[in-house]
Design an enzyme around this catalytic site. Structure first.
Site, PDB file in Angstrom:
ATOM      1  N   ARG A  69      12.037  -5.966   5.066  1.00  0.00           N
ATOM      2  CA  ARG A  69      11.904  -4.546   4.672  1.00  0.00           C
ATOM      3  C   ARG A  69      12.855  -3.627   5.449  1.00  0.00           C
ATOM      4  NH1 ARG A  69       5.931  -2.268   4.445  1.00  0.00           N
ATOM      5  NH2 ARG A  69       5.816  -3.007   6.594  1.00  0.00           N
ATOM      6  N   ARG A 128      -0.268  -9.100  13.287  1.00  0.00           N
ATOM      7  CA  ARG A 128      -0.860  -8.033  12.453  1.00  0.00           C
ATOM      8  C   ARG A 128      -1.757  -8.637  11.363  1.00  0.00           C
ATOM      9  NH1 ARG A 128       4.479  -5.363  10.775  1.00  0.00           N
ATOM     10  NH2 ARG A 128       3.261  -3.986   9.434  1.00  0.00           N
ATOM     11  N   ARG A 141      11.430  -1.247  10.703  1.00  0.00           N
ATOM     12  CA  ARG A 141      10.351  -0.880  11.612  1.00  0.00           C
ATOM     13  C   ARG A 141      10.317  -1.842  12.800  1.00  0.00           C
ATOM     14  NH1 ARG A 141       5.011  -0.069   7.956  1.00  0.00           N
ATOM     15  NH2 ARG A 141       4.148  -1.047   9.813  1.00  0.00           N
ATOM     16  N   ARG A 187      -9.486   1.138   8.943  1.00  0.00           N
ATOM     17  CA  ARG A 187      -9.081  -0.234   9.232  1.00  0.00           C
ATOM     18  C   ARG A 187     -10.133  -0.968  10.058  1.00  0.00           C
ATOM     19  NH1 ARG A 187      -3.115   0.604   9.063  1.00  0.00           N
ATOM     20  NH2 ARG A 187      -2.001  -1.318   9.495  1.00  0.00           N
ATOM     21  N   LYS A 236       0.830  -1.219   0.000  1.00  0.00           N
ATOM     22  CA  LYS A 236       0.000   0.000   0.000  1.00  0.00           C
ATOM     23  C   LYS A 236       0.862   1.265   0.000  1.00  0.00           C
ATOM     24  CE  LYS A 236      -2.283  -0.980   3.816  1.00  0.00           C
ATOM     25  NZ  LYS A 236      -1.605  -2.239   4.178  1.00  0.00           N
TER      26      LYS A 236
HETATM   27  P1  AMP Z   1       0.941   0.552   8.984  1.00  0.00           P
HETATM   28  O1  AMP Z   1       2.114   1.421   8.748  1.00  0.00           O
HETATM   29  O2  AMP Z   1      -0.274   0.955   8.197  1.00  0.00           O
HETATM   30  O3  AMP Z   1       1.255  -0.919   8.858  1.00  0.00           O
HETATM   31  O4  AMP Z   1       0.511   0.783  10.518  1.00  0.00           O
HETATM   32  C1  AMP Z   1       1.419   0.508  11.580  1.00  0.00           C
HETATM   33  C2  AMP Z   1       0.675   0.484  12.892  1.00  0.00           C
HETATM   34  O5  AMP Z   1       0.079   1.773  13.145  1.00  0.00           O
HETATM   35  C3  AMP Z   1      -0.493  -0.503  12.992  1.00  0.00           C
HETATM   36  O6  AMP Z   1      -0.078  -1.818  13.312  1.00  0.00           O
HETATM   37  C4  AMP Z   1      -1.316   0.132  14.109  1.00  0.00           C
HETATM   38  O7  AMP Z   1      -0.723  -0.078  15.379  1.00  0.00           O
HETATM   39  C5  AMP Z   1      -1.181   1.632  13.792  1.00  0.00           C
HETATM   40  N1  AMP Z   1      -2.231   2.078  12.839  1.00  0.00           N
HETATM   41  C6  AMP Z   1      -2.043   2.607  11.599  1.00  0.00           C
HETATM   42  N2  AMP Z   1      -3.210   2.916  11.021  1.00  0.00           N
HETATM   43  C7  AMP Z   1      -4.176   2.578  11.908  1.00  0.00           C
HETATM   44  C8  AMP Z   1      -5.597   2.618  11.876  1.00  0.00           C
HETATM   45  N3  AMP Z   1      -6.270   3.080  10.798  1.00  0.00           N
HETATM   46  N4  AMP Z   1      -6.272   2.184  12.971  1.00  0.00           N
HETATM   47  C9  AMP Z   1      -5.619   1.742  14.065  1.00  0.00           C
HETATM   48  N5  AMP Z   1      -4.286   1.643  14.152  1.00  0.00           N
HETATM   49  C10 AMP Z   1      -3.553   2.052  13.082  1.00  0.00           C
END
Ligand code: AMP
Length: 218
Positions: free
Chosen positions: A127, A171, A160, A88, A13
């Protein structure tokens, strides 16, 4: 036009949103990036979010909704937004829809990226990202010439804190339980477009641009 990118962690994404931003002039808003910046800067939002990120849990809906809806009121979002990692949960989807409707706006298309689980795990645990220019590498298939150094700008590469095997499995479970229901929700609205997320990055971008030509005008 506003676009939502859906797909499990590691589906691409972020990479695709960056490419679409360049191709369309729309603004890429990534909730995960906003949280990582807040954690790095040690803000109250970052302190609240850190343990959720480290454990692969979702940050509570009210916090995420407040943060993202505030962000999209800023002038750089006026030409449309590519939402990456938001919504989400069904509650986040409802809040976004309501906020857009209040401004006579809508979601034009939801692009769902499909990548098989084995490939997702390899993408995530391999990554590495440049701290300086955000270029993304992978130790399995796109390694930098020198370990830990960005080929593009010489910046430091980092992993990360949630990109490890234990957290990625959790996740993926969280994605299935909390985010997958959005697929049916957007399918019912007739705005879901399914995209094969495997193969050459540019080819995936081309598939997404093609799907966007079928997007609903608001
Ligand atoms: P991502 O970079 O999108 O994989 O997000 C990393 C982490 O940020 C996730 O595992 C959540 O802990 C938090 N996070 C990001 N976007 C959301 C969302 N829309 N709702 C809740 N937690 C989020």
């Amino acid at each position: 036009m506003n676009i939502i990118l859906l797909g499990s962690p590691g589906a691409g994404k972020g990479t695709q949103a960056t490419a679409l931003e360049e191709a369309t002039g729309m603004k890429h808003i990534a909730s995960g990036d906003m949280f990582r910046t807040a954690v790095k800067e040690g803000t109250p939002l970052g302190k609240l979010a850190q343990s959720y990120l480290d454990n692969g849990e979702l940050v509570p809906d009210d916090v995420v909704i407040g943060m993202v809806l505030e962000r999209v009121t800023q002038p750089d979002c006026a030409n449309g937004v590519i939402f990456d990692g938001f919504p989400r949960t069904p509650e986040q989807a409802r809040a976004l829809q309501e906020a857009l409707q209040n401004h006579d706006d809508c979601i034009s298309a939801v692009l769902l990226l499909h990548v098989p689980k084995e490939a997702l795990i390899q993408r995530v645990i391999g990554r590495w990202t440049c701290r300086n220019c955000q270029a993304v590498y992978n130790t399995y298939y796109l390694a930098p010439h020198e370990a830990g150094i960005c080929d593009e700008c010489g910046g430091d590469l980092y992993q990360r804190s949630d990109d490890n095997l234990e957290t990625i499995n959790h996740r993926l479970e969280v994605y299935t339980a909390q985010t997958m229901p959005l697929v049916a929700h957007y399918q019912q609205q007739g705005i879901l477009h399914e995209i094969d997320g495997q193969g050459d990055v540019n080819e995936v971008t081309a598939r997404m641009v093609q799907a966007m030509t079928l997007a609903n005008p608001c």
